[in-house]
Motif scaffolding. Structure first.
Motif, short mmCIF file in Angstrom:
data_model
loop_
_atom_site.label_atom_id
_atom_site.label_comp_id
_atom_site.label_asym_id
_atom_site.label_seq_id
_atom_site.Cartn_x
_atom_site.Cartn_y
_atom_site.Cartn_z
N GLU A 951 -17.08 -14.72 -26.60
CA GLU A 951 -17.21 -16.16 -26.84
C GLU A 951 -18.08 -16.79 -25.74
O GLU A 951 -18.03 -16.38 -24.57
N PRO A 952 -18.86 -17.80 -26.09
CA PRO A 952 -19.75 -18.42 -25.09
C PRO A 952 -19.04 -19.46 -24.24
O PRO A 952 -19.49 -20.61 -24.15
N SER A 953 -17.95 -19.06 -23.62
CA SER A 953 -17.26 -19.99 -22.74
C SER A 953 -18.04 -20.16 -21.45
O SER A 953 -18.99 -19.41 -21.16
N GLU A 954 -17.64 -21.16 -20.65
CA GLU A 954 -18.37 -21.41 -19.41
C GLU A 954 -18.27 -20.23 -18.46
O GLU A 954 -19.24 -19.88 -17.78
N ASP A 955 -17.08 -19.60 -18.41
CA ASP A 955 -16.92 -18.45 -17.51
C ASP A 955 -17.79 -17.28 -17.97
O ASP A 955 -18.45 -16.63 -17.15
N ASN A 956 -17.78 -17.01 -19.27
CA ASN A 956 -18.60 -15.90 -19.77
C ASN A 956 -20.08 -16.16 -19.58
O ASN A 956 -20.84 -15.26 -19.24
N CYS A 957 -20.49 -17.41 -19.79
CA CYS A 957 -21.91 -17.73 -19.60
C CYS A 957 -22.31 -17.59 -18.13
O CYS A 957 -23.41 -17.13 -17.81
N SER A 958 -21.43 -17.99 -17.23
CA SER A 958 -21.72 -17.83 -15.80
C SER A 958 -21.83 -16.36 -15.42
O SER A 958 -22.72 -15.97 -14.65
N ASP A 959 -20.92 -15.54 -15.97
CA ASP A 959 -21.01 -14.10 -15.71
C ASP A 959 -22.29 -13.52 -16.28
O ASP A 959 -22.89 -12.61 -15.69
N ALA A 960 -22.70 -14.01 -17.44
CA ALA A 960 -23.95 -13.52 -18.04
C ALA A 960 -25.14 -13.86 -17.16
O ALA A 960 -26.06 -13.05 -17.00
N ILE A 961 -25.15 -15.04 -16.56
CA ILE A 961 -26.26 -15.42 -15.67
C ILE A 961 -26.28 -14.51 -14.44
O ILE A 961 -27.36 -14.12 -13.96
N LYS A 962 -25.10 -14.15 -13.94
CA LYS A 962 -25.06 -13.23 -12.80
C LYS A 962 -25.63 -11.87 -13.19
O LYS A 962 -26.34 -11.22 -12.43
N PHE A 963 -25.29 -11.42 -14.40
CA PHE A 963 -25.82 -10.15 -14.89
C PHE A 963 -27.33 -10.21 -15.02
O PHE A 963 -28.05 -9.27 -14.66
N ILE A 964 -27.84 -11.33 -15.53
CA ILE A 964 -29.29 -11.49 -15.71
C ILE A 964 -30.01 -11.54 -14.36
O ILE A 964 -31.11 -11.00 -14.20
N SER A 965 -29.39 -12.18 -13.38
CA SER A 965 -30.04 -12.31 -12.08
C SER A 965 -30.23 -10.97 -11.38
O SER A 965 -31.03 -10.85 -10.46
N GLY A 966 -29.51 -9.95 -11.82
CA GLY A 966 -29.65 -8.63 -11.20
C GLY A 966 -30.71 -7.76 -11.85
O GLY A 966 -30.85 -6.59 -11.48
N PHE A 967 -31.47 -8.30 -12.79
CA PHE A 967 -32.51 -7.51 -13.45
C PHE A 967 -33.60 -7.13 -12.45
O PHE A 967 -34.07 -7.96 -11.67
N ARG A 968 -34.05 -5.88 -12.53
CA ARG A 968 -35.18 -5.40 -11.76
C ARG A 968 -36.13 -4.67 -12.69
O ARG A 968 -35.70 -3.86 -13.51
N ALA A 969 -37.40 -4.95 -12.57
CA ALA A 969 -38.39 -4.37 -13.48
C ALA A 969 -38.85 -3.03 -12.95
O ALA A 969 -39.57 -2.95 -11.95
N GLU A 970 -38.43 -1.95 -13.62
CA GLU A 970 -38.84 -0.61 -13.23
C GLU A 970 -38.52 0.34 -14.37
O GLU A 970 -37.66 0.07 -15.20
N GLY A 971 -39.25 1.46 -14.43
CA GLY A 971 -38.98 2.49 -15.41
C GLY A 971 -39.83 2.36 -16.67
O GLY A 971 -40.74 1.54 -16.77
N ASN A 972 -39.49 3.20 -17.66
CA ASN A 972 -40.21 3.25 -18.92
C ASN A 972 -39.62 2.24 -19.91
O ASN A 972 -38.70 1.49 -19.58
#
Length: 1103
Positions: A951-972
């Motif tokens: 569900e797109p609750s505020e807590d889940n959306c905040s956790d999703a932003i944390k997950f997105i902020s850890g993206f690093r561009a590398e690999g195939n």
């Protein structure tokens, strides 16, 4: 510069527990540690950092962790065990980073070049242009120059076609100018001839010098000379020299080219490298992969010892087996020591004989339970009756049942009328719902335990052939776990069995069939742990051992079935194996069941091939191979893969029965709706027949009217009546006819009545009658479009609020006014002449057809007013779609979605912009519109945020932003693996693929695999091209979205100023393009309406 002679001391050469390694794993390609990028030969690198060199073999770990003589009661030293495990993890991470480094850049394409003096000869014949990869080929050659040749001392570069060409006349020293010159020269190269002149190129290289450390030969097609001539020349030229050949086969399937390059590499003790889009063969990769497998086995064993809580008894046994600090292998081999006995949850008496899905459905399927829709409705179904009527010479179909019985398309394609009892049909639907639950339980059972891996063993006397070739080595640990589970759950239930392992050679465990017991299965388990994995897959030899009874070891007539577990591609072709089975099993009914086991540890990387098994591994070809083998013998096919849903004949049969049951349920619901409609129609007819006011107004169909209509006049009587009335009536005054020159003529229609007169031979006459008719008016309704934006795709939104839906299509309005301009061919003039009575009415062209403009000026004014209002509303929605996260990703319209985000190396320039855009998407669309979602990032590997939609609750959306902020561009860019992972997320109705690069796999294979995965799911796949200008990538994304009923959106950087109109070039997505086309259409209608209105206004006479 790093060389193979540099001294190095391993951090893992620890001999005491206190000495530990602090080597950190690399964070990215730019920060790879010195050890990973060390340009030494793989054999030297492994010698420094192997398990044996680091003293981290299983024997070393057990010796370090054994309890002291006086502290046996205190237990095992767990701290030492954990410390050794941590060192093992770091070493394994270093090996994985080294493998990833070998699979990056030019090393993946051409392999690793060794030595300080290197000559590179590459193919520039037409063969490199056959598969339309010339651009990528030249780009990869430039990478080779910049990435590897720039690190050498002396280099030479040559391209071979009919002649050998080079940017230099001699070998050159490496500097910035020579590297730039080589890169620029490669960019200008084009194919010139059909086959390369390899001999001429080698002669030119050896004339320059014979003191090369290595010569890299890159070929995509067969040389023009004989292979034996080139081989003899190389042997003569390199006599007494230490030069080696690095032979590379680039994107070719030609066996002659591959064989020639292999022989050339073996002749000089060099290396052979083969590159395809989904396949890499390299001795370096093979060696590091084997070391990784060994490290994973040790780590798995240590974890199992730690988790099972049995280390104390194990180490006490180790203490007894130690003698003078060395391992006493003669007393007990280490492999025997670590074997845990099989754990049987139930005894043999508990098991019932399993059944195949075909047999199970024969007893419990819809037909067996008399629950087929056609079985239920058959007694009350009446076929349509067709009869030939001679008087009209036609076949006539009866319609007597149309108004009282529902129609149903039968299973044979015919149409039948069905009498339906609603109460019985609803009860039938309830039985179908219960039956679906039973089928789903069977499906869950098939997908549980070892049945999901190896299918169902349904016979009592079976033969097992287990593939231990190189294909199994890639997933050794998982395979052993699965096979152990198979022994515990299924093999215990059979009466007797025979088993053999096979790779390059086949080995039978025991002669003949053996009866099953728990002790015997434990002996079998110990034998399986001693298997050596590797080599090619000789399937034909294994089948001969099981099916031919030369030594009377196994009589094939004593077997009920043979199960073949395949992991690699067999050495023999499909036709060879099928021909053998067809001859060997003639007159028997012995089925061969084939299990295709494809559980790789790292599915994101190309499948490797061993030198013993050079056959190209094609997954689709392997599936066809296994299916054909099972189909010929009447067996079953089963496929297991970690990245795909389980495929097999058993699970497919149950899945098809579930779909058939749901289809019957849906058809029953449709029949109930038709019955209700028939009931309402009959009630309406009964009310109309009994009403004195509406009794004369019969039903729209003349056949079903209960009250007879007034008889119609015949043609003869109507003609006679018309002739008499016209003869004695007053003739129309001439004032009613306006001259042809009148500028504004009323709407007139010249009607030609052909009437019957009855006068002798003059039976017909033509009477011209000029009628005056009132022009038809157009009611331009007010266009009401809500101001609030609705969550629809532009296609669906325009279905509700498009110009056609709002009755604002000008072409349709003009054409609906009976406005056709008629013309007739005059025989005397031999040409088409238009009607002259309507010459005063303007004529306009509508879609290439001449139409009279019968709309009046005030009607066009009202139309233009509404059209301007609609255009403003369209532009408002267009700006909404081109703002915020909608401009980047389009509109998210599904309620349960999975976001697939590309974080490969190609996204590195845009990764920060992507993070900000994804955060806006989460809050603006997902949270704002209450859309359940999950996020999967993918590059070489795929990583799911939750593994399910949340569900797109505020807590889940905040956790999703944390997950997105850890993206690093590398690999195939392993797009196919990410899509397969997305299909495993339950509940998702939409997938949004966000990428800017081509997939690692071929486009055709990705589209085909996704089409099969999505055939029964109906998940919409929407694609987003994130700032990508590659035409082939965008075409692939368009095909993927179109094939799966999704939408394509292309994100373009928005450089508009505030308040500036959206340019046409911005409309690069399906939503924006559809709406922009509708705006353009509306503006065209507005311009045409204004021109029509000017045409209708009276022109002023010049003074």
């Amino acid at each position: 510069m790093v060389t193979g002679d540099d001294e190095y001391k391993s951090d893992f050469d620890a001999t005491t527990d206190e000495e530990t390694s602090d080597t950190a794993l690399p964070e990215g390609d730019d920060s790879l540690p010195f050890l990973v990028m060390e340009e030494t030969r793989m054999s030297e690198w492994i010698a420094k950092l192997s398990l044996k060199a680091a003293k981290l073999t299983l024997q070393d770990i057990l010796l370090k962790c054994r309890p002291d003589e006086d502290d046996v009661e205190d237990g095992v030293d767990i701290e030492v065990l954990d410390r050794e495990r941590e060192k093992l993890n770091r070493l394994l991470g270093l090996h994985m980073a080294r493998k990833q480094w070998l699979l990056s850049g030019s090393r993946k394409t051409f392999g690793q070049l060794h030595g300080r003096r290197v000559a590179v000869i590459f193919d520039m014949s037409i063969g490199v242009n056959e598969f339309d990869f010339l651009e990528s080929y030249l780009h990869n050659l430039q990478d080779l120059v910049l990435d590897q040749m720039s690190r050498k001392e002396i280099i030479y570069l040559a391209g071979i076609s009919a002649k050998c060409t080079s940017p230099w006349n001699n070998s050159v020293a490496v500097n910035s100018s020579s590297v730039r010159a080589a890169s620029s020269w490669i960019r200008r190269q084009r194919p010139r001839c059909r086959r390369p002149n390899v001999l001429s190129a080698l002669q030119q290289v050896f004339q320059l010098s014979t003191d090369w450390d290595s010569i890299c030969l890159i070929l995509a097609s067969t040389p023009s000379q004989k292979i034996s001539v080139i081989r003899d020349f190389v042997c003569e030229s390199l006599a007494g020299s230490s030069c080696v050949f690095h032979a590379c086969a680039y994107a070719t399937h030609d066996p002659d080219t591959i064989t020639f390059l292999r022989e050339l590499a073996d002749l000089t003790s060099g290396t052979f490298h083969r590159f395809l889009e989904t396949f890499v063969e390299s001795p370096d990769l093979l060696e590091i992969d084997q070391e990784i497998c060994r490290a994973q086995e040790v780590l798995h064993t240590v974890d199992k010892m730690r988790s099972d809580g049995q280390p104390m008894s194990l180490f006490l046994l180790v203490k007894e087996l130690l003698k003078d600090g060395e391992w006493n292998y003669k007393a007990l081999p280490l492999s025997e020591l670590l074997v845990y006995p099989l754990e049987f949850k139930y005894s043999r008496s508990f098991f019932k004989q399993a059944m195949t899905s075909q047999r199970w459905l024969h007893q419990n399927g819809l037909r067996a339970k008399q629950l087929s829709l056609y079985q239920v409705l058959g007694p009350n179904a009446v076929p349509q009756m067709d009869a030939y009527v001679p008087i009209i010479d036609k076949t006539v179909r009866a319609h007597v049942h149309d108004d009282y019985m529902a129609k149903l398309v039968w299973h044979d394609g015919s149409i039948r009328h069905v009498h339906v009892d609603p109460r019985e049909l609803r009860a039938y639907q309830g039985l179908l719902e219960k039956t679906v639950k039973t089928f789903e339980k069977r499906s869950d059972w098939l997908l549980s335990g070892s049945r999901s891996v190896f299918g169902v063993v349904a016979e009592t006397r079976v033969g097992l052939l287990v593939d231990t070739s190189f294909g199994t080595l890639e997933s050794l640990t998982k395979f052993q776990e699965h096979f152990r589970l198979f022994l515990e759950e299924q093999l215990l239930a059979v009466d007797s069995f025979a088993i053999a392992k096979f790779a390059s050679e086949a080995e039978l465990w025991k002669d003949g069939l053996v009866c099953v017991s728990e002790a015997l299965l434990n002996h079998l388990w110990r034998w399986t742990l001693s298997w050596d994995y590797g080599g090619s897959c000789d399937l034909l030899n294994a089948l001969k051992i099981m099916l031919e009874s030369e030594d009377e070891k196994i009589n094939p007539f004593d077997l009920d079935a043979v199960y073949v577990i395949l992991s690699g591609h067999p050495n023999q072709t499909k036709d060879e194996v099928l021909s053998y089975l067809d001859e060997q099993l003639a007159g028997t009914t012995l089925p061969i069941h084939v299990i295709f086991y494809d559980e790789r540890t790292h599915v994101d990387q190309p499948r490797l091939a061993s030198k013993e098994s050079p056959r190209y591994f094609n997954e689709m070809g392997m599936v066809d191979y296994a299916q054909s083998l099972a189909e010929l013998t009447g067996g079953r096919y089963h496929k297991y893969s970690e990245t795909l849903l389980v495929e097999g004949d058993d699970s497919t049969a149950i899945r098809e029965e579930i779909e058939r049951t749901k289809s019957y349920h849906e058809k029953a619901s449709q029949l109930l709706e038709r019955c209700e409609q028939i009931k309402r129609n009959r009630l309406l007819l009964r009310n109309e027949a009994s009403s004195p006011v509406f009794g004369a107004a019969a039903s729209p169909t003349k056949r079903s009217s209960p009250i007879p209509k007034e008889p119609r006049e015949t043609t003869s009587s109507l003609a006679r009546k018309t002739f008499i009335s016209e003869t004695y009536a007053e003739k129309p005054s001439s004032s009613l006819v306006r001259p042809k020159s009148a500028p504004q003529a009323q709407a007139r229609y010249l009607t030609h009545l052909h009437c019957y007169t009855g006068f002798r031979n003059d039976k017909t006459m033509s009477i011209d009658k000029l009628e005056l008719r009132k022009p038809k008016s157009v009611d331009v309704k007010s266009a009401n479009i809500p101001n609030e934006e609705e969550l629809f795709s532009s296609k669906n939104w325009l279905k509700k609020y498009g110009l056609s839906r709002l009755n604002l299509d000008l072409d349709r309005l003009v054409s609906s006014m009976d406005s056709g301009h008629k013309s007739e061919k005059i025989s005397t003039l031999d040409q088409e002449v238009g009607a002259q009575h309507c010459c005063g009415i303007p004529i306009v062209a509508i879609k290439g057809v001449s139409k009279h403009l019968r709309l009046r000026p005030f009607e066009l004014l009202a139309y233009e007013s509404q059209l301007k209002k609609v255009i403003r509303r369209y532009e408002k929605r267009l700006n909404w779609l081109a703002s915020g996260s909608f401009a980047i990703f389009g509109s998210v319209v599904e309620k349960q979605i999975v976001l697939l985000v590309d974080v490969s190396g190609s996204m590195k320039p845009n990764i920060e912009h992507l993070k900000v855009a994804l955060a806006a998407l989460v809050w603006e669309q997902l949270h704002g519109n209450e859309i359940q979602f999950d996020i999967v990032s993918f590059a070489s590997e795929s990583l799911a945020w939750q593994g399910k939609t949340v569900e797109p609750s505020e807590d889940n959306c905040s956790d999703a932003i944390k997950f997105i902020s850890g993206f690093r561009a590398e690999g195939n860019t392993n797009t196919l693996m990410a899509l397969k992972l997305a299909f495993q997320i339950s509940g998702a109705t939409g997938i949004y693929l966000i990428t800017n690069g081509r997939p690692d796999h071929s486009i055709e294979s990705v589209l085909e695999a996704v089409g099969k995965l999505n055939a029964d799911r109906g998940v919409r796949i929407n694609t987003v091209s994130f700032d990508c200008n590659d035409k082939q990538t965008n075409e692939f994304l368009k095909q993927l979205s179109t094939q799966n009923k999704g939408r394509f959106h292309r994100c373009v950087r928005d450089n508009r100023q505030k308040g500036e109109e959206t340019p046409t070039s911005m409309h690069r997505g399906d939503d924006l393009r559809s709406l922009a086309n509708e705006v353009h259409k509306a503006k065209r209608f507005l311009s045409e309406s204004q021109s029509y209105r000017e045409l209708l206004l009276p022109t002023k006479k010049p003074k």
